[in-house]
Design an enzyme around this catalytic site. Structure first.
Site, PDB file in Angstrom:
ATOM      1  N   LYS A  10       0.827  -1.213   0.000  1.00 42.87           N
ATOM      2  CA  LYS A  10       0.000   0.000   0.000  1.00 42.87           C
ATOM      3  C   LYS A  10       0.863   1.267   0.000  1.00 42.87           C
ATOM      4  CE  LYS A  10      -4.003  -2.220   2.197  1.00 42.87           C
ATOM      5  NZ  LYS A  10      -5.002  -2.131   3.282  1.00 42.87           N
ATOM      6  N   TYR A  50     -12.373  -1.629  -3.764  1.00 43.48           N
ATOM      7  CA  TYR A  50     -12.919  -1.776  -2.411  1.00 43.48           C
ATOM      8  C   TYR A  50     -14.444  -1.629  -2.390  1.00 43.48           C
ATOM      9  CZ  TYR A  50      -8.408  -1.984   0.014  1.00 43.48           C
ATOM     10  OH  TYR A  50      -7.188  -2.400   0.499  1.00 43.48           O
ATOM     11  N   ASN A 113      -2.053   0.168   6.762  1.00 43.51           N
ATOM     12  CA  ASN A 113      -1.566  -1.106   7.289  1.00 43.51           C
ATOM     13  C   ASN A 113      -0.697  -1.902   6.302  1.00 43.51           C
ATOM     14  OD1 ASN A 113      -3.605  -1.864   5.621  1.00 43.51           O
ATOM     15  ND2 ASN A 113      -4.806  -2.967   7.145  1.00 43.51           N
ATOM     16  N   HIS A 116      -2.130  -5.482   1.442  1.00 48.77           N
ATOM     17  CA  HIS A 116      -3.432  -6.107   1.201  1.00 48.77           C
ATOM     18  C   HIS A 116      -3.200  -7.549   0.765  1.00 48.77           C
ATOM     19  CE1 HIS A 116      -7.455  -6.874  -0.407  1.00 48.77           C
ATOM     20  NE2 HIS A 116      -6.827  -7.472  -1.413  1.00 48.77           N
ATOM     21  N   GLU A 127      -9.694 -10.293  -7.746  1.00 49.85           N
ATOM     22  CA  GLU A 127      -8.691  -9.250  -7.464  1.00 49.85           C
ATOM     23  C   GLU A 127      -7.457  -9.379  -8.364  1.00 49.85           C
ATOM     24  OE1 GLU A 127      -9.916  -8.493  -2.785  1.00 49.85           O
ATOM     25  OE2 GLU A 127      -7.916  -9.275  -3.255  1.00 49.85           O
TER      26      GLU A 127
HETATM   27  P1  GDP Z   1      -8.091  -6.729   5.496  1.00 49.55           P
HETATM   28  O1  GDP Z   1      -8.697  -7.869   4.715  1.00 49.55           O
HETATM   29  O2  GDP Z   1      -7.306  -7.191   6.696  1.00 49.55           O
HETATM   30  O3  GDP Z   1      -7.288  -5.774   4.618  1.00 49.55           O
HETATM   31  O4  GDP Z   1      -9.291  -5.880   6.131  1.00 49.55           O
HETATM   32  P2  GDP Z   1     -10.724  -5.414   5.572  1.00 49.55           P
HETATM   33  O5  GDP Z   1     -11.080  -6.108   4.293  1.00 49.55           O
HETATM   34  O6  GDP Z   1     -11.681  -5.516   6.719  1.00 49.55           O
HETATM   35  O7  GDP Z   1     -10.531  -3.853   5.279  1.00 49.55           O
HETATM   36  C1  GDP Z   1      -9.919  -3.396   4.108  1.00 49.55           C
HETATM   37  C2  GDP Z   1      -9.000  -2.257   4.436  1.00 49.55           C
HETATM   38  O8  GDP Z   1      -9.772  -1.154   4.905  1.00 49.55           O
HETATM   39  C3  GDP Z   1      -8.013  -2.536   5.587  1.00 49.55           C
HETATM   40  O9  GDP Z   1      -6.867  -3.238   5.182  1.00 49.55           O
HETATM   41  C4  GDP Z   1      -7.691  -1.134   6.043  1.00 49.55           C
HETATM   42  O10 GDP Z   1      -6.749  -0.482   5.158  1.00 49.55           O
HETATM   43  C5  GDP Z   1      -9.054  -0.434   5.908  1.00 49.55           C
HETATM   44  N1  GDP Z   1      -9.826  -0.496   7.159  1.00 49.55           N
HETATM   45  C6  GDP Z   1     -10.405  -1.592   7.731  1.00 49.55           C
HETATM   46  N2  GDP Z   1     -11.057  -1.258   8.870  1.00 49.55           N
HETATM   47  C7  GDP Z   1     -10.885   0.090   9.011  1.00 49.55           C
HETATM   48  C8  GDP Z   1     -11.333   1.040   9.983  1.00 49.55           C
HETATM   49  O11 GDP Z   1     -12.021   0.714  10.955  1.00 49.55           O
HETATM   50  N3  GDP Z   1     -10.951   2.342   9.786  1.00 49.55           N
HETATM   51  C9  GDP Z   1     -10.206   2.744   8.706  1.00 49.55           C
HETATM   52  N4  GDP Z   1      -9.883   4.048   8.583  1.00 49.55           N
HETATM   53  N5  GDP Z   1      -9.768   1.870   7.773  1.00 49.55           N
HETATM   54  C10 GDP Z   1     -10.104   0.564   7.915  1.00 49.55           C
END
Ligand code: GDP
Length: 139
Positions: A10, A50, A113, A116, A127
């Site tokens: 990222k 997303y 973070n 991905h 994807e």
């Molecule tokens: P992943 O599969 O671990 O990447 O997590 P998710 O699919 O739940 O979320 C996608 C991405 O959205 C995450 O990797 C973070 O960059 C972002 N994200 C997830 N939860 C949050 C949140 O509560 N707040 C914010 N600002 N970003 C989030």
């Protein structure tokens, strides 16, 4: 089972010049990059990627973050690659990620973070195809 999964390094991690270290961890874990590219996502491309999170309160922030700088996308191949790469990434929130995981080592926050990874075979297929055509993927 031999699988392919999508990895994105990222904008936060690319901006901190961590891509080489992250790819080294991935390769040391036995996952093989079979396609690799750097690009800067447009707003429409990030929103499309997303789309599943469109209704979430953090969606606009996430799209802003993902378009804030270049990303590196890769297709990783290996035995059980999807779950193995998810484990290597660690929990979404780096504060909850296990020691030695990419997010524990390199992520700053739940949003920024570092990496991905696809979460299941069907999402991996969609994807990978979002970023790469079959001709971009070796072997
Ligand atoms: P992943 O599969 O671990 O990447 O997590 P998710 O699919 O739940 O979320 C996608 C991405 O959205 C995450 O990797 C973070 O960059 C972002 N994200 C997830 N939860 C949050 C949140 O509560 N707040 C914010 N600002 N970003 C989030």
């Amino acid at each position: 089972m031999n699988e392919r999964t999508l990895c994105i390094i990222k904008p936060d991690a690319v901006g901190k010049n961590l891509a080489g270290k992250i790819l080294a961890h991935i390769q040391e874990a036995g996952l093989r990059p079979v396609a690799l590219r750097m690009l800067r996502l447009t707003q429409a491309q990030a929103e499309g990627f997303y789309a599943v999170h469109r209704e979430r309160p953090f969606f606009a922030d996430l799209v802003r973050f993902m378009t804030s700088g270049p990303v590196i996308a890769a297709v990783l191949e290996g035995e059980d690659a999807i779950q193995r790469y998810r484990k290597l990434m660690g929990a979404t929130d780096p504060g909850k990620a296990e020691a030695g995981t990419l997010r524990k080592l390199y992520a700053a926050s739940t949003q920024s973070n570092a990496v991905h990874g696809s979460d299941a075979p069907e999402t991996a297929r969609v994807e990978v195809a979002y970023f790469f055509s079959s001709i971009d993927q070796v072997g």
